[in-house]
Design an enzyme around this catalytic site. Sequence first.
Site, mmCIF file in Angstrom:
data_model
loop_
_atom_site.group_PDB
_atom_site.id
_atom_site.type_symbol
_atom_site.label_atom_id
_atom_site.label_comp_id
_atom_site.label_asym_id
_atom_site.label_seq_id
_atom_site.Cartn_x
_atom_site.Cartn_y
_atom_site.Cartn_z
ATOM 1 C CB ALA A 171 29.366 21.649 3.902
ATOM 2 C CG ASP A 172 26.830 23.324 9.485
ATOM 3 O OD1 ASP A 172 25.997 22.989 8.617
ATOM 4 O OD2 ASP A 172 26.764 22.973 10.673
ATOM 5 N N GLY B 127 21.478 15.257 11.505
ATOM 6 C CA GLY B 127 21.804 13.843 11.571
ATOM 7 C C GLY B 127 23.263 13.619 11.914
ATOM 8 C CD GLU C 216 18.368 19.623 9.513
ATOM 9 O OE1 GLU C 216 18.352 20.807 9.904
ATOM 10 O OE2 GLU C 216 19.421 18.953 9.435
ATOM 11 C CB THR D 23 15.618 20.876 24.932
ATOM 12 O OG1 THR D 23 15.101 21.322 23.664
ATOM 13 C CG2 THR D 23 16.041 19.417 24.794
ATOM 14 C CG LEU D 24 12.587 23.417 29.186
ATOM 15 C CD1 LEU D 24 12.212 23.304 30.658
ATOM 16 C CD2 LEU D 24 11.377 23.823 28.354
ATOM 17 C CG ASP E 63 21.675 18.764 16.402
ATOM 18 O OD1 ASP E 63 20.457 18.486 16.453
ATOM 19 O OD2 ASP E 63 22.173 19.478 15.507
ATOM 20 N N GLY F 244 31.142 26.327 16.776
ATOM 21 C CA GLY F 244 30.834 25.230 15.870
ATOM 22 C C GLY F 244 29.886 24.239 16.507
#
Length: 298
Positions: free
Chosen positions: A10-11, A39, A135, A216-217, A248, A283
Amino acid sequence: MITVFGSLNADYVFAVEQLARPGETVLGKALSILPGGKGGNQALAARRAGAEVKMVGALGQDGNADVAVAGLRAAGINLDQIARIDAPTGMASIMVDASAENSIVVYPGANQFARATQIDDAELQVGDTLVCQLEVPIVEIEQLLVRAKERGVRTILNLAPAQPVSRTALTSVDILIVNETELSELRRQLGLPETDSLTASLQQVADLIGGSVISTLGAEGVCAWHGEQTYRVAALTVDAVDTVGAGDAFVGAFAAALDTGETFDRALHYGTVAGALTCTQPGAQTAMPDLDRIRSRL
């Protein structure tokens, strides 16, 4: 089919004018409580990009568990193999400043109890895809990668957050995805010789693991070493409001494109577009673009 073995959180996202410096307190302008975890983010990104997805991980028995999987459930992701643990659901505290930069603290909680044994060998089918991050316990990830590789599953590891990983696990990875910091940490861990060339850095790692490597840059797009050649894809130009979840989104959309039959090169484009589009909304999971939106910007 894509199986994602990873974290569910939960963020708690705080909008601030500027990120707090050491010893400083800043006032938040807004608070959002959203589903997250690398994930969960990657699973939703893959699902929205057109793949069939199964999520495997662990949640607590608290109210945050419902928050963590709300978006996955709504998207039709298979949640049957998520364990419920007597521990708090994973949480993240995220500050996002006025220029869309972020600072994140993650509490693993129930994610520490995710186990590779939640996935039976019979579920690891030739031609399917396994996506992992770091994670959940690394020993469980390593065991699952080895088992999946032995059974002909395409294995993708996002080396985030950067942590030491055994060479046995790395040689069981078909596609390794890192950012610039993670690549530097991995090269240091592996004792690879210094080089000023990003391409040479990727090739050295790829030769060691026997697979492909993508870096990734950020605003510069991505660079990859695959099949003895270099691939570069520029970033899509967007007006960024929040960079949370962009990496992600890349991983999920890239994996989905491969899983649904796209070439490696084309999959890089899918991932790059998805990552950029995610930055245009606040988000992480709430900002993941669907397949139609990705294709409209390819």
